[in-house]
Design a protein around this motif. Sequence first.
Motif, PDB file in Angstrom:
ATOM      1  N   ARG A 114       0.836  -1.210   0.000  1.00 15.53           N
ATOM      2  CA  ARG A 114       0.000   0.000   0.000  1.00 15.53           C
ATOM      3  C   ARG A 114       0.870   1.259   0.000  1.00 15.53           C
ATOM      4  O   ARG A 114       0.559   2.241  -0.688  1.00 15.53           O
ATOM      5  N   ALA A 115       1.954   1.220   0.773  1.00 15.59           N
ATOM      6  CA  ALA A 115       2.856   2.379   0.808  1.00 15.59           C
ATOM      7  C   ALA A 115       3.520   2.586  -0.549  1.00 15.59           C
ATOM      8  O   ALA A 115       3.703   3.721  -1.004  1.00 15.59           O
ATOM      9  N   GLY A 116       3.908   1.485  -1.210  1.00 18.07           N
ATOM     10  CA  GLY A 116       4.513   1.593  -2.531  1.00 18.07           C
ATOM     11  C   GLY A 116       3.562   2.162  -3.558  1.00 18.07           C
ATOM     12  O   GLY A 116       3.948   2.983  -4.408  1.00 18.07           O
ATOM     13  N   VAL A 117       2.305   1.751  -3.494  1.00 18.66           N
ATOM     14  CA  VAL A 117       1.288   2.290  -4.402  1.00 18.66           C
ATOM     15  C   VAL A 117       1.117   3.790  -4.157  1.00 18.66           C
ATOM     16  O   VAL A 117       1.005   4.592  -5.099  1.00 18.66           O
ATOM     17  N   ALA A 118       1.092   4.198  -2.867  1.00 17.71           N
ATOM     18  CA  ALA A 118       0.957   5.623  -2.557  1.00 17.71           C
ATOM     19  C   ALA A 118       2.129   6.421  -3.111  1.00 17.71           C
ATOM     20  O   ALA A 118       1.955   7.530  -3.633  1.00 17.71           O
ATOM     21  N   LEU A 119       3.338   5.870  -3.023  1.00 18.43           N
ATOM     22  CA  LEU A 119       4.509   6.556  -3.571  1.00 18.43           C
ATOM     23  C   LEU A 119       4.416   6.667  -5.090  1.00 18.43           C
ATOM     24  O   LEU A 119       4.760   7.705  -5.668  1.00 18.43           O
ATOM     25  N   ALA A 120       3.960   5.610  -5.737  1.00 18.15           N
ATOM     26  CA  ALA A 120       3.814   5.656  -7.196  1.00 18.15           C
ATOM     27  C   ALA A 120       2.798   6.721  -7.603  1.00 18.15           C
ATOM     28  O   ALA A 120       3.030   7.487  -8.551  1.00 18.15           O
ATOM     29  N   ARG A 121       1.702   6.787  -6.880  1.00 16.77           N
ATOM     30  CA  ARG A 121       0.695   7.799  -7.199  1.00 16.77           C
ATOM     31  C   ARG A 121       1.238   9.208  -7.008  1.00 16.77           C
ATOM     32  O   ARG A 121       0.932  10.119  -7.784  1.00 16.77           O
ATOM     33  N   SER A 122       2.047   9.389  -5.961  1.00 22.92           N
ATOM     34  CA  SER A 122       2.605  10.720  -5.713  1.00 22.92           C
ATOM     35  C   SER A 122       3.542  11.155  -6.828  1.00 22.92           C
ATOM     36  O   SER A 122       3.738  12.343  -7.040  1.00 22.92           O
ATOM     37  N   ARG A 123       4.114  10.203  -7.543  1.00 23.24           N
ATOM     38  CA  ARG A 123       4.989  10.512  -8.679  1.00 23.24           C
ATOM     39  C   ARG A 123       4.215  10.516  -9.997  1.00 23.24           C
ATOM     40  O   ARG A 123       4.805  10.730 -11.053  1.00 23.24           O
ATOM     41  N   GLY A 124       2.915  10.245  -9.937  1.00 16.31           N
ATOM     42  CA  GLY A 124       2.116  10.216 -11.148  1.00 16.31           C
ATOM     43  C   GLY A 124       2.345   8.986 -11.997  1.00 16.31           C
ATOM     44  O   GLY A 124       2.141   9.023 -13.220  1.00 16.31           O
ATOM     45  N   LEU A 125       2.759   7.878 -11.377  1.00 17.45           N
ATOM     46  CA  LEU A 125       3.056   6.653 -12.103  1.00 17.45           C
ATOM     47  C   LEU A 125       1.879   5.686 -12.029  1.00 17.45           C
ATOM     48  O   LEU A 125       1.147   5.643 -11.035  1.00 17.45           O
ATOM     49  N   ALA A 126       1.722   4.886 -13.067  1.00 18.79           N
ATOM     50  CA  ALA A 126       0.662   3.885 -13.085  1.00 18.79           C
ATOM     51  C   ALA A 126       1.127   2.545 -12.537  1.00 18.79           C
ATOM     52  O   ALA A 126       0.304   1.676 -12.232  1.00 18.79           O
ATOM     53  N   ARG A 127       2.441   2.372 -12.381  1.00 20.44           N
ATOM     54  CA  ARG A 127       2.992   1.075 -11.978  1.00 20.44           C
ATOM     55  C   ARG A 127       4.331   1.311 -11.305  1.00 20.44           C
ATOM     56  O   ARG A 127       5.055   2.252 -11.635  1.00 20.44           O
ATOM     57  N   THR A 128       4.672   0.451 -10.355  1.00 22.46           N
ATOM     58  CA  THR A 128       5.968   0.583  -9.709  1.00 22.46           C
ATOM     59  C   THR A 128       6.514  -0.786  -9.340  1.00 22.46           C
ATOM     60  O   THR A 128       5.766  -1.768  -9.236  1.00 22.46           O
ATOM     61  N   GLN A 129       7.810  -0.832  -9.158  1.00 19.47           N
ATOM     62  CA  GLN A 129       8.489  -2.051  -8.720  1.00 19.47           C
ATOM     63  C   GLN A 129       8.686  -2.005  -7.210  1.00 19.47           C
ATOM     64  O   GLN A 129       9.146  -0.998  -6.674  1.00 19.47           O
ATOM     65  N   LEU A 130       8.333  -3.081  -6.529  1.00 17.60           N
ATOM     66  CA  LEU A 130       8.668  -3.265  -5.124  1.00 17.60           C
ATOM     67  C   LEU A 130       9.912  -4.138  -5.079  1.00 17.60           C
ATOM     68  O   LEU A 130       9.899  -5.276  -5.555  1.00 17.60           O
TER      69      LEU A 130
END
Length: 340
Positions: A114-130
């Motif tokens: 959930r924290a990783g998703v929040a960070l991705a959203r803050s950067r305007g990204l649709a996807r991120t790597q954990l």
Amino acid sequence: MTEAAPPALPAGWHAHAPGPDDVADLDALRARHEVAAHGARSASADATLAEVAGDGAPTRTHVVVRDAAGEARGWATAHDRAAGRVLVAVVVDPVLDDATGDALAAELFAWAERAGVALARSRGLARTQLDSGAFDSDARQQRWLAAAGYARVRTWWQMRRPVGDDDRGLRPTGPGVRVRRLERGADGMPDAGDLVAAHALLEEAFVDHFNHHEETFDEFLARLRADPGHRWDHWWLAELVDGAEPEPVGVLVAAEVTADDGRATGSYVEYLGVRQSARGRGVARSLVDAVVTDAAERGRGHVGLEVDADSPTGATDLYVSLGFATRYVTQSWHRYVDAD
């Protein structure tokens, strides 16, 4: 940034964002984990302080879990490492029984997602790597990573070379290669041109390396300066000097390693990168010689580094030839999540 929802916990247990008053407990928790996982402590108390309440805190989100008696039993961190990459660390007290430990680990990994998703959203990204990891000898952590949907993707050798009086005095560099420290101004700060060159070189040198994610110049400098072992006189540039003008082709950034009493006991290579067009000319060896010589002349006992066990550049063979030996092995585990 939107905060991640807290984990679900046993009755009487609670979760909260840690602050300065929690540093000692978290450092002790991590030490117990590392000793149980591979027999020795790896991270320093200074590193814990920097991550939780120091210069490294702004790019990290934490949650600590305490039991009904107030003892720290779990700790998770999501580190905004670069665009599209979030470093996840989950630490669970090894004194817990398997059932409790497994349940707590699952909740902490879910919180980290959930924290990783929040960070991705803050950067305007649709996807991120954990991006998480485990010691090669830690079957418990590996089991939790697999259960949380991560896949093992890489192995790393944690290497060290002893340093002694025989290492004082630089060896000859590669043909046409010069190694120097960054230029420094009267205020002790490095020359801006050298810093820009170092960042550009590392970005170029690592573009073909495993899991490279581009960092901006400001992100790069802020992250390195947040390391409690960072020292400006531990940066070296390698230049080719057989042309009309010196050409920067390599950079090494090291950090000071300290004991619990604050004594500097070693040096650690944070980065070593060489431009592809200059590989094969002894640039990397010359940079390693520089940091080894520096450590010896400071009276330190070792130089350490991490290397990709499957590096396509032949780095593992170079380090072995220069006297480095593997002390222990770690693993990288990855998971990709959508931010929608």
